[in-house]
Design a protein around this motif. Structure first.
Motif, PDB file in Angstrom:
ATOM      1  N   PRO A 105      57.446  40.474 -41.650  1.00 35.81           N
ATOM      2  CA  PRO A 105      56.666  39.510 -42.206  1.00 35.81           C
ATOM      3  C   PRO A 105      57.478  38.812 -43.546  1.00 35.81           C
ATOM      4  CG  PRO A 105      55.423  41.343 -41.558  1.00 35.81           C
ATOM      5  CD  PRO A 105      56.772  41.818 -41.121  1.00 35.81           C
ATOM      6  N   TYR A 108      59.967  36.359 -42.989  1.00 30.57           N
ATOM      7  CA  TYR A 108      59.194  35.294 -42.309  1.00 30.57           C
ATOM      8  C   TYR A 108      58.484  34.345 -43.556  1.00 30.57           C
ATOM      9  CZ  TYR A 108      56.359  32.341 -39.343  1.00 30.57           C
ATOM     10  OH  TYR A 108      55.569  31.423 -38.959  1.00 30.57           O
ATOM     11  N   LYS A 109      57.881  35.119 -44.423  1.00 31.16           N
ATOM     12  CA  LYS A 109      57.023  34.657 -45.387  1.00 31.16           C
ATOM     13  C   LYS A 109      57.910  33.997 -46.507  1.00 31.16           C
ATOM     14  CE  LYS A 109      53.464  35.533 -48.786  1.00 31.16           C
ATOM     15  NZ  LYS A 109      52.456  36.600 -49.363  1.00 31.16           N
ATOM     16  N   LYS A 193      62.561  33.743 -36.625  1.00 31.28           N
ATOM     17  CA  LYS A 193      61.394  33.616 -37.209  1.00 31.28           C
ATOM     18  C   LYS A 193      60.460  32.831 -36.490  1.00 31.28           C
ATOM     19  CE  LYS A 193      61.558  30.639 -40.567  1.00 31.28           C
ATOM     20  NZ  LYS A 193      61.817  29.761 -41.826  1.00 31.28           N
ATOM     21  N   GLY A 194      59.265  33.559 -36.248  1.00 34.27           N
ATOM     22  CA  GLY A 194      58.241  32.773 -35.393  1.00 34.27           C
ATOM     23  C   GLY A 194      57.037  33.666 -35.332  1.00 34.27           C
ATOM     24  N   THR A 195      55.900  32.806 -35.204  1.00 33.46           N
ATOM     25  CA  THR A 195      54.745  33.500 -35.095  1.00 33.46           C
ATOM     26  C   THR A 195      54.448  34.343 -33.780  1.00 33.46           C
ATOM     27  OG1 THR A 195      53.481  31.572 -33.705  1.00 33.46           O
ATOM     28  CG2 THR A 195      53.363  31.504 -36.195  1.00 33.46           C
ATOM     29  N   ASP A 196      53.699  35.234 -33.846  1.00 35.47           N
ATOM     30  CA  ASP A 196      53.535  35.923 -32.456  1.00 35.47           C
ATOM     31  C   ASP A 196      53.217  35.306 -31.111  1.00 35.47           C
ATOM     32  OD1 ASP A 196      53.568  38.412 -33.990  1.00 35.47           O
ATOM     33  OD2 ASP A 196      51.509  38.626 -33.952  1.00 35.47           O
ATOM     34  N   GLN A 198      54.676  31.888 -30.823  1.00 39.78           N
ATOM     35  CA  GLN A 198      55.737  31.444 -30.709  1.00 39.78           C
ATOM     36  C   GLN A 198      56.725  32.309 -29.755  1.00 39.78           C
ATOM     37  OE1 GLN A 198      56.444  30.101 -34.801  1.00 39.78           O
ATOM     38  NE2 GLN A 198      56.257  27.939 -34.043  1.00 39.78           N
ATOM     39  N   ALA A 235      55.107  24.917 -29.605  1.00 40.57           N
ATOM     40  CA  ALA A 235      55.952  26.216 -29.723  1.00 40.57           C
ATOM     41  C   ALA A 235      57.293  25.969 -29.197  1.00 40.57           C
ATOM     42  CB  ALA A 235      55.371  27.481 -29.025  1.00 40.57           C
TER      43      ALA A 235
END
Length: 279
Positions: A105, A108-109, A193-196, A198, A235
């Motif tokens: 996180p 990513y952030k 680096k991606g959302t869950d 994605q 995505a």
């Protein structure tokens, strides 16, 4: 790969674009060769050396009718199709040796803060590419038309990371996929680096066998989100790793090739090349 090989692909890409634009007229060898400023003999020879088959046979593989046939026959889920094909020949599946690890996180952030990213440029069968890696694996791979612009796009993905131009083993192993037998490769590790959501879509793309195609709706169903075709498309469009995550194997439900972040002509060439290798 030699510079001349890259130039040859550029001519082949241009020829494919011309054929797609004039598909209804069914342009012959002479017409296409003239468009790329080559004699029919030299164009035939160059194309056959690049694809391993004649232009005529190659074009049969990239036609819309071919794409529609693959979709029509693909009645199984992606996972079932993957299991059925298994390890046969060049249809070895990506998910047998490509492993995705999501960034933390914090990584990513904060845009890659505290990450050291190495990158390099290389020639591939489909044009020049930029490939980058962290200490955990490949984090970026894209086709490059301009080195300065491509490097800037990479840095925009990780604005707070430290960068150095260096070819490491992660990058070298990833580059082998364009020329080597997959069964001889070590596992390729991706650090993305991606959302869950994605990451789930990208993991599903990896399961599409070489030589096969699917569409956005089928991807949505395979992740149990049947109404999320539009989100799936977004995505896929944000895929940070060209070819290793094979978003080029996703086409429209009507059989059209559709758009591609790195050019629809390149996408068409990749689909046709894989179709030839899988036969």
């Amino acid at each position: 790969m030699r510079l001349q090989d890259n130039i040859n692909f550029q001519r082949i890409e241009e020829a494919i674009g011309y054929i797609r634009a004039n598909f209804k007229k069914q342009p012959g060898l002479d017409e296409v060769a003239e468009h790329v400023h080559l004699s029919p003999y030299h164009f035939q020879r160059m194309f056959s050396e690049w694809a391993g088959v004649s232009p005529k046979k190659f074009l049969q593989h990239i036609s819309t009718s071919y794409a529609k046939k693959l979709l029509k026959d693909n009645k199984a889920t992606l996972s079932e199709a993957s299991h059925e094909i298994g390890l046969s020949g060049t249809s070895r599946l990506h998910d047998l040796f490509i492993n995705i690890e999501g960034m933390t996180p914090a990584e990513y952030k904060y845009g890659g803060k505290n990450l050291n990213i190495s990158y390099s440029f290389a020639d591939s069968l489909f044009g020049e590419i930029i490939v980058a890696s962290t200490s955990k694996g490949i984090c970026y791979l894209a086709f490059s038309e301009n080195k300065a612009h491509s490097l800037n796009e990479l840095k925009n993905q990780f604005p707070n990371a430290e960068f150095d131009q260096h070819l490491d083993m992660f990058q070298q192993n990833a580059l082998f996929i364009f020329t080597h037998d997959w069964s001889k490769l070590s596992e390729i590790k991706l650090h993305l680096k991606g959302t869950d959501f994605q990451l789930k879509v990208w993991e599903t793309l990896i399961k599409i066998p070489e030589g096969s195609l699917t569409n956005y709706g089928q991807i949505a169903h395979s992740i149990n989100k049947p109404n999320a075709s539009r989100a799936v498309g977004t995505a896929i469009g944000n895929n940070p790793v060209a070819y290793l995550i094979p978003c080029h194997r996703v086409i429209q439900s009507n059989g059209n090739i559709g758009e591609y972040h790195w050019g629809s002509n390149r996408k068409t060439a990749m689909i046709g090349w894989e179709a030839v290798r899988s036969n």
